[in-house]
Design an enzyme around this catalytic site. Structure first.
Site, PDB file in Angstrom:
ATOM      1  N   ARG A 130       0.927  -1.264  -0.028  1.00 41.57           N
ATOM      2  CA  ARG A 130       0.116   0.001   0.126  1.00 41.57           C
ATOM      3  C   ARG A 130       0.960   1.331  -0.086  1.00 41.57           C
ATOM      4  O   ARG A 130       0.415   2.200   0.317  1.00 41.57           O
ATOM      5  CB  ARG A 130      -0.948  -0.024   1.177  1.00 41.57           C
ATOM      6  CG  ARG A 130      -1.963  -1.060   1.034  1.00 41.57           C
ATOM      7  CD  ARG A 130      -3.096  -0.785   1.966  1.00 41.57           C
ATOM      8  NE  ARG A 130      -4.100  -2.002   1.955  1.00 41.57           N
ATOM      9  CZ  ARG A 130      -4.301  -3.081   2.655  1.00 41.57           C
ATOM     10  NH1 ARG A 130      -3.371  -3.201   3.457  1.00 41.57           N
ATOM     11  NH2 ARG A 130      -4.998  -3.778   2.736  1.00 41.57           N
ATOM     12  N   LYS A 152       4.017  11.582 -11.050  1.00 46.55           N
ATOM     13  CA  LYS A 152       3.134  11.072 -11.919  1.00 46.55           C
ATOM     14  C   LYS A 152       3.804   9.597 -12.235  1.00 46.55           C
ATOM     15  O   LYS A 152       4.929   9.618 -12.827  1.00 46.55           O
ATOM     16  CB  LYS A 152       2.949  11.544 -13.192  1.00 46.55           C
ATOM     17  CG  LYS A 152       1.999  12.696 -13.155  1.00 46.55           C
ATOM     18  CD  LYS A 152       1.587  13.207 -14.427  1.00 46.55           C
ATOM     19  CE  LYS A 152       0.703  14.503 -14.408  1.00 46.55           C
ATOM     20  NZ  LYS A 152       0.320  14.907 -16.068  1.00 46.55           N
ATOM     21  N   GLU A 194      11.520  17.885 -24.293  1.00 46.54           N
ATOM     22  CA  GLU A 194      10.909  18.331 -23.205  1.00 46.54           C
ATOM     23  C   GLU A 194      11.424  19.603 -22.641  1.00 46.54           C
ATOM     24  O   GLU A 194      10.930  20.422 -21.707  1.00 46.54           O
ATOM     25  CB  GLU A 194      11.018  17.093 -22.270  1.00 46.54           C
ATOM     26  CG  GLU A 194      10.060  16.001 -22.516  1.00 46.54           C
ATOM     27  CD  GLU A 194       8.574  16.111 -22.124  1.00 46.54           C
ATOM     28  OE1 GLU A 194       8.024  17.184 -21.807  1.00 46.54           O
ATOM     29  OE2 GLU A 194       7.762  15.437 -22.521  1.00 46.54           O
ATOM     30  N   LYS A 235       8.936  23.201 -13.515  1.00 42.95           N
ATOM     31  CA  LYS A 235       7.857  22.065 -13.342  1.00 42.95           C
ATOM     32  C   LYS A 235       7.785  22.096 -11.570  1.00 42.95           C
ATOM     33  O   LYS A 235       6.667  21.569 -11.235  1.00 42.95           O
ATOM     34  CB  LYS A 235       8.515  20.688 -13.689  1.00 42.95           C
ATOM     35  CG  LYS A 235       7.618  19.673 -13.320  1.00 42.95           C
ATOM     36  CD  LYS A 235       7.879  18.164 -14.339  1.00 42.95           C
ATOM     37  CE  LYS A 235       6.622  17.154 -14.116  1.00 42.95           C
ATOM     38  NZ  LYS A 235       6.797  16.097 -14.823  1.00 42.95           N
ATOM     39  N   GLU A 245      -2.746  17.803 -10.789  1.00 46.04           N
ATOM     40  CA  GLU A 245      -3.358  18.321 -12.274  1.00 46.04           C
ATOM     41  C   GLU A 245      -4.917  18.609 -12.502  1.00 46.04           C
ATOM     42  O   GLU A 245      -5.603  18.049 -13.052  1.00 46.04           O
ATOM     43  CB  GLU A 245      -3.189  17.208 -13.256  1.00 46.04           C
ATOM     44  CG  GLU A 245      -2.894  17.743 -14.593  1.00 46.04           C
ATOM     45  CD  GLU A 245      -2.418  16.660 -15.438  1.00 46.04           C
ATOM     46  OE1 GLU A 245      -1.416  16.899 -15.829  1.00 46.04           O
ATOM     47  OE2 GLU A 245      -3.294  15.863 -16.069  1.00 46.04           O
ATOM     48  N   ARG A 249      -1.297  22.558 -13.686  1.00 51.08           N
ATOM     49  CA  ARG A 249      -0.355  21.495 -14.267  1.00 51.08           C
ATOM     50  C   ARG A 249      -0.462  20.867 -15.528  1.00 51.08           C
ATOM     51  O   ARG A 249       0.364  20.638 -16.189  1.00 51.08           O
ATOM     52  CB  ARG A 249      -0.549  20.347 -13.222  1.00 51.08           C
ATOM     53  CG  ARG A 249       0.796  19.239 -13.325  1.00 51.08           C
ATOM     54  CD  ARG A 249       0.741  18.519 -12.297  1.00 51.08           C
ATOM     55  NE  ARG A 249       2.062  17.411 -12.545  1.00 51.08           N
ATOM     56  CZ  ARG A 249       2.355  16.420 -11.727  1.00 51.08           C
ATOM     57  NH1 ARG A 249       2.215  16.482 -10.230  1.00 51.08           N
ATOM     58  NH2 ARG A 249       3.260  15.632 -12.247  1.00 51.08           N
ATOM     59  N   ASN A 253       1.629  19.617 -20.358  1.00 47.50           N
ATOM     60  CA  ASN A 253       1.036  18.689 -21.359  1.00 47.50           C
ATOM     61  C   ASN A 253       1.176  19.216 -22.762  1.00 47.50           C
ATOM     62  O   ASN A 253       0.400  18.815 -23.574  1.00 47.50           O
ATOM     63  CB  ASN A 253      -0.385  18.025 -21.062  1.00 47.50           C
ATOM     64  CG  ASN A 253      -0.217  17.061 -19.897  1.00 47.50           C
ATOM     65  OD1 ASN A 253       0.722  16.134 -19.939  1.00 47.50           O
ATOM     66  ND2 ASN A 253      -1.106  17.049 -19.001  1.00 47.50           N
ATOM     67  N   HIS A 256       1.165  17.076 -25.657  1.00 46.23           N
ATOM     68  CA  HIS A 256       1.193  15.875 -25.431  1.00 46.23           C
ATOM     69  C   HIS A 256      -0.073  15.081 -26.039  1.00 46.23           C
ATOM     70  O   HIS A 256      -0.306  13.981 -26.056  1.00 46.23           O
ATOM     71  CB  HIS A 256       1.241  15.638 -23.718  1.00 46.23           C
ATOM     72  CG  HIS A 256       2.559  15.623 -23.313  1.00 46.23           C
ATOM     73  ND1 HIS A 256       3.515  16.799 -23.665  1.00 46.23           N
ATOM     74  CD2 HIS A 256       3.555  14.740 -22.520  1.00 46.23           C
ATOM     75  CE1 HIS A 256       4.518  16.497 -22.903  1.00 46.23           C
ATOM     76  NE2 HIS A 256       4.484  15.505 -22.433  1.00 46.23           N
ATOM     77  N   HIS A 260       0.741  11.762 -27.722  1.00 44.23           N
ATOM     78  CA  HIS A 260       0.463  10.664 -27.044  1.00 44.23           C
ATOM     79  C   HIS A 260      -0.531   9.626 -28.030  1.00 44.23           C
ATOM     80  O   HIS A 260      -0.112   8.473 -28.269  1.00 44.23           O
ATOM     81  CB  HIS A 260      -0.368  10.769 -25.843  1.00 44.23           C
ATOM     82  CG  HIS A 260       0.335  11.001 -24.499  1.00 44.23           C
ATOM     83  ND1 HIS A 260      -0.094  11.372 -23.198  1.00 44.23           N
ATOM     84  CD2 HIS A 260       1.876  11.154 -24.395  1.00 44.23           C
ATOM     85  CE1 HIS A 260       0.986  11.660 -22.587  1.00 44.23           C
ATOM     86  NE2 HIS A 260       1.922  11.641 -23.050  1.00 44.23           N
ATOM     87  N   HIS A 274       9.013   8.717 -27.315  1.00 46.62           N
ATOM     88  CA  HIS A 274       8.183   9.854 -26.565  1.00 46.62           C
ATOM     89  C   HIS A 274       8.445  11.291 -26.918  1.00 46.62           C
ATOM     90  O   HIS A 274       7.562  11.956 -27.514  1.00 46.62           O
ATOM     91  CB  HIS A 274       8.150   9.585 -24.827  1.00 46.62           C
ATOM     92  CG  HIS A 274       7.249  10.371 -24.423  1.00 46.62           C
ATOM     93  ND1 HIS A 274       5.934  10.726 -24.212  1.00 46.62           N
ATOM     94  CD2 HIS A 274       7.659  11.665 -23.560  1.00 46.62           C
ATOM     95  CE1 HIS A 274       5.640  11.585 -23.460  1.00 46.62           C
ATOM     96  NE2 HIS A 274       6.692  12.405 -23.219  1.00 46.62           N
TER      97      HIS A 274
END
Length: 375
Positions: A130, A152, A194, A235, A245, A249, A253, A256, A260, A274
């Site tokens: 957990r 993330k 990036e 960042k 997000e 935030r 992206n 992205h 993506h 990527h």
């Protein structure tokens, strides 16, 4: 923009999250001191190092030696390199291997690798017992400026990228910029996309600095640490304001949503890395913005010119192999995490360094735009 430091001076960027703050330490030849930093951070802890078979050949021995020197018991979990490892089967294996290594909640997982390793190991750490703390040791430029920072973690679904995951912040990020010296040029270029993104989001001066100094970033001079520090600080500031997000935030992206979808259409393979997808995605975001009268065509062309000068792809036509049609890309965009009740959200731009969140974008407009880009 931060002040450039002398070569060899480590830079520390604080990620100021209440109760979960941590440092990003940036500099050359830091890996040898990893064990000492972990021992100071978590006395008596054991570690499980998650890495891939490519990184293991280059850097695992040094990481293990640093832990041995600090008196830390370390086990290793080595997986196949590549985006294909961000899947259920490898995730299960990593979780089971962490448990088999008897890593307890007071111990640490160490993600030694690029974005795939950071995402996968971080997600495994978030679920085993957990939640186990973890340390990011990013070995690619992309991971050092982006995926290792902000918590993330995720694996991919057959429906899209990073759709199965959790927010789980690391307790330390150690960005040894000397590790980038071993990267293939294509991987280094992909990571640079990036870096450029941060200038395009909200720092026109940084983008202009990159236009003038990108060769020094690649050469490994003090410009590299400077670029990484500027990116990480931007960042970190955004993450501290909006960890999960729910607000700005999402600006991170930029490129992205398109990118993506292109990655998924290419099968998450080495046809399109990527960062290469993000390069094309940012070009598309600026072209779409210009089409809507939000930014000037000159700004959109400036983005293309810089990314192409670095050697990054800027057009869908540059992706090798079969290209998706507009309907397929729209289907994949529909799985984007920023979609809200079926309405598309994009990060668009009013100019260099002037990106913003644009909700409720009409699907038909995006389809028409993509049809034109694919012609």
């Amino acid at each position: 923009m931060t002040v450039q430091l002398r070569p060899g001076d480590p830079i520390t960027v604080d990620v100021a999250l209440a109760g979960r703050a941590y440092d990003i330490v940036i500099g050359r030849s830091l890996l040898a001191g990893l064990g000492a930093r972990v021992a100071a951070l978590r006395p008596g802890a054991r570690v499980a190092i998650v890495t891939d078979d490519n990184v293991a050949k280059q850097h695992l021995a040094q990481a293990e030696a640093s832990f041995a020197q600090a008196g830390i018991e370390a086990s290793r979990i080595i997986i196949p390199a590549g985006e294909a490892s961000k899947c259920y089967a490898v995730f299960e294996r990593v979780c089971e291997d962490i448990v088999a290594a008897r890593i307890e909640r007071g111990d640490l997982v160490v993600a030694l690798g690029g974005g795939v390793i950071g995402d996968l190991a971080g997600f495994a750490a978030s679920t085993v017992r957990r939640g186990v703390d973890y340390v990011q040791v990013p070995t690619t430029l992309l991971a050092q400026v982006d995926s290792s920072v902000g918590g993330k973690t995720a694996i991919n679904s057959r429906h899209g990228k990073n759709l199965i995951g959790a927010f789980h912040q690391p307790v330390l990020v150690l960005a040894d910029t000397a590790l980038l010296d071993t990267l293939p040029e294509r991987i280094m270029r992909a990571g640079y996309a990036e870096v450029a993104k941060y200038g395009l989001i909200s720092d026109a001066d940084f983008f202009a600095w990159l236009e003038a100094n990108w060769r020094d970033v690649f050469a490994g001079t003090a410009a590299r640490e400077h670029a990484i520090a500027v990116s990480c600080r931007m960042k970190a500031d955004i993450v501290a304001r909006d960890e999960r997000e729910t607000g700005d935030r999402a600006l991170l992206n930029l490129g992205h949503t398109f990118g993506h979808a292109l990655e998924a259409a290419a099968g998450f393979s080495d046809r399109l890395y990527h960062g290469e997808a993000i390069s094309i995605g940012m070009v598309l975001a600026f072209a779409f913005s210009a089409r809507r009268g939000l930014c000037s065509p000159a700004d959109a062309e400036r983005v293309v010119r810089h990314l192409a000068a670095v050697g990054l792809p800027t057009r869908i036509a540059e992706i090798p192999g079969e290209r998706p049609d507009a309907d397929r890309l729209i289907e994949l965009i529909g799985q984007d995490k920023k979609v809200k009740r079926g309405r598309l959200t994009f990060i668009l731009a009013r100019g260099i360094g002037k990106s913003f969140i644009a909700p409720d974008i009409d699907v038909a407009d995006v389809r028409e735009f993509l049809t034109g880009q694919l012609a």
